[in-house]
Design a protein around this motif. Structure first.
Motif, PDB file in Angstrom:
ATOM      1  N   UNK A 194       0.823  -1.206   0.000  1.00  0.00           N
ATOM      2  CA  UNK A 194       0.000   0.000   0.000  1.00  0.00           C
ATOM      3  C   UNK A 194       0.859   1.259   0.000  1.00  0.00           C
ATOM      4  N   UNK A 195       1.900   1.282   0.815  1.00  0.00           N
ATOM      5  CA  UNK A 195       2.734   2.487   0.859  1.00  0.00           C
ATOM      6  C   UNK A 195       3.535   2.658  -0.428  1.00  0.00           C
ATOM      7  N   UNK A 196       3.931   1.561  -1.069  1.00  0.00           N
ATOM      8  CA  UNK A 196       4.603   1.667  -2.370  1.00  0.00           C
ATOM      9  C   UNK A 196       3.689   2.303  -3.409  1.00  0.00           C
ATOM     10  N   UNK A 197       2.397   2.118  -3.258  1.00  0.00           N
ATOM     11  CA  UNK A 197       1.422   2.709  -4.176  1.00  0.00           C
ATOM     12  C   UNK A 197       0.974   4.101  -3.725  1.00  0.00           C
ATOM     13  N   UNK A 198       1.635   4.658  -2.734  1.00  0.00           N
ATOM     14  CA  UNK A 198       1.363   6.038  -2.348  1.00  0.00           C
ATOM     15  C   UNK A 198       0.333   6.237  -1.258  1.00  0.00           C
ATOM     16  N   UNK A 199      -0.163   5.145  -0.668  1.00  0.00           N
ATOM     17  CA  UNK A 199      -1.137   5.275   0.411  1.00  0.00           C
ATOM     18  C   UNK A 199      -0.429   5.608   1.728  1.00  0.00           C
ATOM     19  N   UNK A 200      -1.152   6.275   2.611  1.00  0.00           N
ATOM     20  CA  UNK A 200      -0.669   6.520   3.964  1.00  0.00           C
ATOM     21  C   UNK A 200      -1.332   5.535   4.918  1.00  0.00           C
ATOM     22  N   UNK A 201      -0.601   5.178   5.979  1.00  0.00           N
ATOM     23  CA  UNK A 201      -1.064   4.157   6.924  1.00  0.00           C
ATOM     24  C   UNK A 201      -1.519   4.813   8.223  1.00  0.00           C
ATOM     25  N   UNK A 202      -2.698   4.383   8.696  1.00  0.00           N
ATOM     26  CA  UNK A 202      -3.217   4.918   9.953  1.00  0.00           C
ATOM     27  C   UNK A 202      -2.386   4.553  11.166  1.00  0.00           C
ATOM     28  N   UNK A 203      -1.537   3.547  11.052  1.00  0.00           N
ATOM     29  CA  UNK A 203      -0.646   3.188  12.151  1.00  0.00           C
ATOM     30  C   UNK A 203       0.442   4.211  12.388  1.00  0.00           C
ATOM     31  N   UNK A 204       0.625   5.135  11.440  1.00  0.00           N
ATOM     32  CA  UNK A 204       1.614   6.207  11.587  1.00  0.00           C
ATOM     33  C   UNK A 204       1.031   7.471  12.203  1.00  0.00           C
ATOM     34  N   UNK A 205      -0.286   7.486  12.417  1.00  0.00           N
ATOM     35  CA  UNK A 205      -0.897   8.672  12.996  1.00  0.00           C
ATOM     36  C   UNK A 205      -0.394   8.895  14.419  1.00  0.00           C
ATOM     37  N   UNK A 206      -0.469  10.132  14.895  1.00  0.00           N
ATOM     38  CA  UNK A 206       0.047  10.476  16.213  1.00  0.00           C
ATOM     39  C   UNK A 206      -1.049  10.455  17.281  1.00  0.00           C
ATOM     40  N   UNK A 207      -2.106  11.202  17.079  1.00  0.00           N
ATOM     41  CA  UNK A 207      -3.137  11.326  18.115  1.00  0.00           C
ATOM     42  C   UNK A 207      -4.040  10.102  18.221  1.00  0.00           C
ATOM     43  N   UNK A 208      -4.070   9.302  17.185  1.00  0.00           N
ATOM     44  CA  UNK A 208      -4.843   8.051  17.164  1.00  0.00           C
ATOM     45  C   UNK A 208      -4.067   7.049  16.328  1.00  0.00           C
ATOM     46  N   UNK A 209      -4.442   5.793  16.438  1.00  0.00           N
ATOM     47  CA  UNK A 209      -3.839   4.742  15.625  1.00  0.00           C
ATOM     48  C   UNK A 209      -4.952   3.962  14.932  1.00  0.00           C
ATOM     49  N   UNK A 210      -4.781   3.767  13.631  1.00  0.00           N
ATOM     50  CA  UNK A 210      -5.771   3.010  12.858  1.00  0.00           C
ATOM     51  C   UNK A 210      -4.995   1.982  12.041  1.00  0.00           C
ATOM     52  N   UNK A 211      -4.714   0.851  12.657  1.00  0.00           N
ATOM     53  CA  UNK A 211      -3.780  -0.121  12.095  1.00  0.00           C
ATOM     54  C   UNK A 211      -4.319  -0.837  10.866  1.00  0.00           C
ATOM     55  N   UNK A 212      -5.616  -0.846  10.680  1.00  0.00           N
ATOM     56  CA  UNK A 212      -6.242  -1.509   9.536  1.00  0.00           C
ATOM     57  C   UNK A 212      -6.289  -0.635   8.292  1.00  0.00           C
ATOM     58  N   UNK A 213      -5.993   0.663   8.437  1.00  0.00           N
ATOM     59  CA  UNK A 213      -6.432   1.714   7.510  1.00  0.00           C
ATOM     60  C   UNK A 213      -5.312   2.232   6.614  1.00  0.00           C
ATOM     61  N   UNK A 214      -5.591   2.241   5.302  1.00  0.00           N
ATOM     62  CA  UNK A 214      -4.700   2.843   4.309  1.00  0.00           C
ATOM     63  C   UNK A 214      -5.521   3.838   3.491  1.00  0.00           C
ATOM     64  N   UNK A 215      -4.974   5.044   3.278  1.00  0.00           N
ATOM     65  CA  UNK A 215      -5.752   6.077   2.605  1.00  0.00           C
ATOM     66  C   UNK A 215      -4.912   6.911   1.646  1.00  0.00           C
ATOM     67  N   UNK A 216      -5.613   7.533   0.702  1.00  0.00           N
ATOM     68  CA  UNK A 216      -5.001   8.499  -0.212  1.00  0.00           C
ATOM     69  C   UNK A 216      -4.620   9.737   0.596  1.00  0.00           C
ATOM     70  N   UNK A 217      -3.429  10.292   0.403  1.00  0.00           N
ATOM     71  CA  UNK A 217      -3.010  11.482   1.158  1.00  0.00           C
ATOM     72  C   UNK A 217      -3.949  12.673   0.949  1.00  0.00           C
ATOM     73  N   UNK A 218      -3.996  13.542   1.952  1.00  0.00           N
ATOM     74  CA  UNK A 218      -4.874  14.707   1.910  1.00  0.00           C
ATOM     75  C   UNK A 218      -4.603  15.602   0.708  1.00  0.00           C
ATOM     76  N   UNK A 219      -3.320  15.790   0.365  1.00  0.00           N
ATOM     77  CA  UNK A 219      -3.010  16.731  -0.718  1.00  0.00           C
ATOM     78  C   UNK A 219      -3.577  16.262  -2.058  1.00  0.00           C
ATOM     79  N   UNK A 220      -3.595  14.954  -2.281  1.00  0.00           N
ATOM     80  CA  UNK A 220      -4.176  14.436  -3.523  1.00  0.00           C
ATOM     81  C   UNK A 220      -5.699  14.492  -3.471  1.00  0.00           C
ATOM     82  N   UNK A 221      -6.275  14.084  -2.336  1.00  0.00           N
ATOM     83  CA  UNK A 221      -7.734  14.112  -2.202  1.00  0.00           C
ATOM     84  C   UNK A 221      -8.270  15.522  -2.382  1.00  0.00           C
TER      85      UNK A 221
END
Length: 230
Positions: A194-221
């Protein structure tokens, strides 16, 4: 034309190209537009009556996956056209590697109830909703976020000393220092693809953790949907 405008135009061109692509198949992996039959399954559920995302922006994917029983299973995903080809490639590589995903079903099979879907360890993508108390569409509502093996990789956050956990039944999987099957971390193939395809991982979040979650970055969205401002 500014560099920012040029980038936005290029991204929109990619989406438009995806929207006119015909369905294609490759050994159980294929995509199509949202046909009338598929739309009938999601209307009023994941595609809610207040959905502002055009139906034409979505794609239906059929994939294969290895279940926890080691057998091959068919899966269904609805996602944004912008990530459809990426997801097909990711799920194909996961399948070829024998990576186990228990279920890949449309969230509509759970009446679009995320908690029910996550408790059943279902992996899914599109489910239209706004971020609470805003008019901003969530990443899942845009078809820009994918959740994988959700029971084993929960969302968690501490608020006023109280732990929030989604799904609520995932308590034994909150401690990520433990070793257990189906855990997504930075050594996991799912994370790497997922990260090779440019997705961001919720496990890297600071204030919360979403270990299941991969998303398109905010700047692209935000470039693809400039009116959907956070």
């Amino acid at each position: 034309m500014s560099a920012r405008t040029s980038f936005a135009v290029i991204l929109m061109a990619v989406v438009l190209m995806c929207q006119v692509m015909p369905a294609y198949a490759d050994d159980g992996f294929y995509m199509s537009g949202i046909t009338d039959g598929i739309f009938a399954r999601i209307k009023g559920r994941s595609y809610k009556d207040n959905c502002t995302l055009p139906r034409e922006d979505l794609r239906y994917l059929h994939v294969l996956h290895k279940g926890f029983d080691g057998e091959t299973h068919e899966g269904e995903i609805i996602c944004n056209a912008y990530i459809a080809a990426d997801l097909l490639d990711i799920f194909m590589k996961l399948y070829e590697a024998g990576y186990e995903i228990e279920k890949i079903r449309l969230v509509d099979e759970y009446d679009a109830d995320d908690e029910m879907s996550m408790r059943d360890n279902n992996s899914s993508c599109f489910n239209f909703r706004f971020i609470s108390h805003t008019k901003v569409i969530s990443k899942h509502g845009l078809g820009f976020a994918v959740d994988i093996n959700t029971l084993y990789n929960p969302y968690t956050k501490v608020v006023d000393g109280k732990r929030i956990l989604e799904p609520a039944t995932a308590g034994e999987y909150v401690d990520r220092s433990k070793d257990f099957p189906h855990k997504i971390d930075k050594d996991d193939l799912c994370y790497k693809l997922f990260t090779e395809h440019g997705f961001e991982w919720g496990g890297d979040w600071i204030s919360a953790k979403d270990y299941q979650h991969f998303e398109v970055p905010d700047n692209i969205a935000s470039k693809l949907y400039p009116n959907n401002k956070r």
